[in-house]
Enzyme design. Structure first.
Site, mmCIF file in Angstrom:
data_model
loop_
_atom_site.group_PDB
_atom_site.id
_atom_site.type_symbol
_atom_site.label_atom_id
_atom_site.label_comp_id
_atom_site.label_asym_id
_atom_site.label_seq_id
_atom_site.Cartn_x
_atom_site.Cartn_y
_atom_site.Cartn_z
ATOM 1 N N GLU A 111 0.795 -1.354 0.050
ATOM 2 C CA GLU A 111 0.036 0.096 -0.180
ATOM 3 C C GLU A 111 0.832 1.337 -0.041
ATOM 4 O OE1 GLU A 111 -4.003 -1.294 2.308
ATOM 5 O OE2 GLU A 111 -2.248 -1.577 3.362
ATOM 6 N N GLU A 131 -4.326 -9.304 3.640
ATOM 7 C CA GLU A 131 -5.075 -9.110 4.907
ATOM 8 C C GLU A 131 -6.203 -10.086 5.096
ATOM 9 O OE1 GLU A 131 -2.758 -5.034 4.102
ATOM 10 O OE2 GLU A 131 -3.524 -6.839 2.925
#
Length: 261
Positions: A111, A131
């Site tokens: 990210e 995740e």
């Protein structure tokens, strides 16, 4: 400055090295420190470009520090100015950031790289958003930025299975600008940074501003917004000293001397 961050200024280029063995994972404290660095970069008129990389050759960043999570740090903890890693939510940064990705960029590390404007990768770089396998979601930009860069089927596979993407695939999809050997990574990132620094600073700021403001608009709507006068950098760049200097330097066959005004 924190022992987790090493800062070097080379001319107008700021180099930031994340150094948290073994995986350059980022906890809330480190994220706050990174945010302070990116804010200083934003506000320093002498700095033009930033390069963010990880120490060592194995990990750019493994993302959120799961040891800190196990000790009670919440997924929605206060990660400081600019959001997670100091960059993922720094929406008013009108200077370019290059991610020099060495090795694994997983979760929040991916990210962080996606939040940069350009990406230079070592040939052993690997990207993943795992995740969902940890019971959370990549809400530091992964679930928002990746769909703007990849086709839906690939996005869904990466988000829902955590599957890895290697450097060559990242280059094919246009996520990475360059793939080089580990030994060449920083030289390649510096070369790209220097090329950006050769451009007029107001023009670069205006480009980021226009792109950010019009990316969700049609071309016609984008023109209307661009010509409306509401943007900060675009109107000023048209009548700047640099806008006069550029053509003059070209005509005189010399390198321009940018003033940033």
């Amino acid at each position: 400055m924190s022992q987790s961050l090493h800062l070097t200024t080379r001319g107008s280029v700021l180099e930031i090295v994340l150094d948290r063995p073994k995986a350059n994972a980022i906890d809330a404290k480190t994220s706050h420190e990174m945010g302070e660095v990116f804010l200083r970069f934003r506000d320093d008129p002498n700095l033009r470009v930033a390069i963010i990389t990880g120490a060592g050759e194995r990990f750019f960043s493994a993302g959120w520090d799961l040891k800190a999570a196990a000790e009670g740090e919440a997924p929605d903890a206060d990660f400081g100015a600019g959001g997670f890693a100091g960059l993922t939510e720094l929406f008013d940064l009108d200077k370019p950031v290059i991610a020099a990705v060495n090795g694994y960029a997983f979760g929040g590390g991916f990210e962080l790289a996606l939040a940069a404007d350009m990406m230079v990768c070592s040939d052993n770089a690997s990207f993943a958003l795992p995740e969902a396998q940890l019971g959370i979601v990549p809400d530091s930009g992964g679930v928002l930025r990746l769909p703007k860069r990849l086709p839906p089927a690939i996005v869904n596979e990466m988000l829902m299975t955590g599957r890895r993407m290697n450097a060559d695939e990242a280059l094919r999809w246009g996520i990475a600008n360059r793939v080089v050997s580990s030994a060449e990574l920083m030289d390649s990132a510096r070369e790209l940074a220097d090329q950006i620094a050769n451009s007029a600073p107001l023009a670069v700021a205006a480009l980021k501003e226009i792109y950010r403001a019009t990316s969700e608009l049609s071309i016609e709507e984008g023109y209307k917004l661009m010509r409306s006068g509401v943007l900060k950098h675009y109107p000023s760049v048209l009548h700047s000293e640099d806008a006069t200097e550029g053509p003059l330097a070209f005509a005189e066959k010399r390198a321009p001397e940018w003033k940033g005004r």
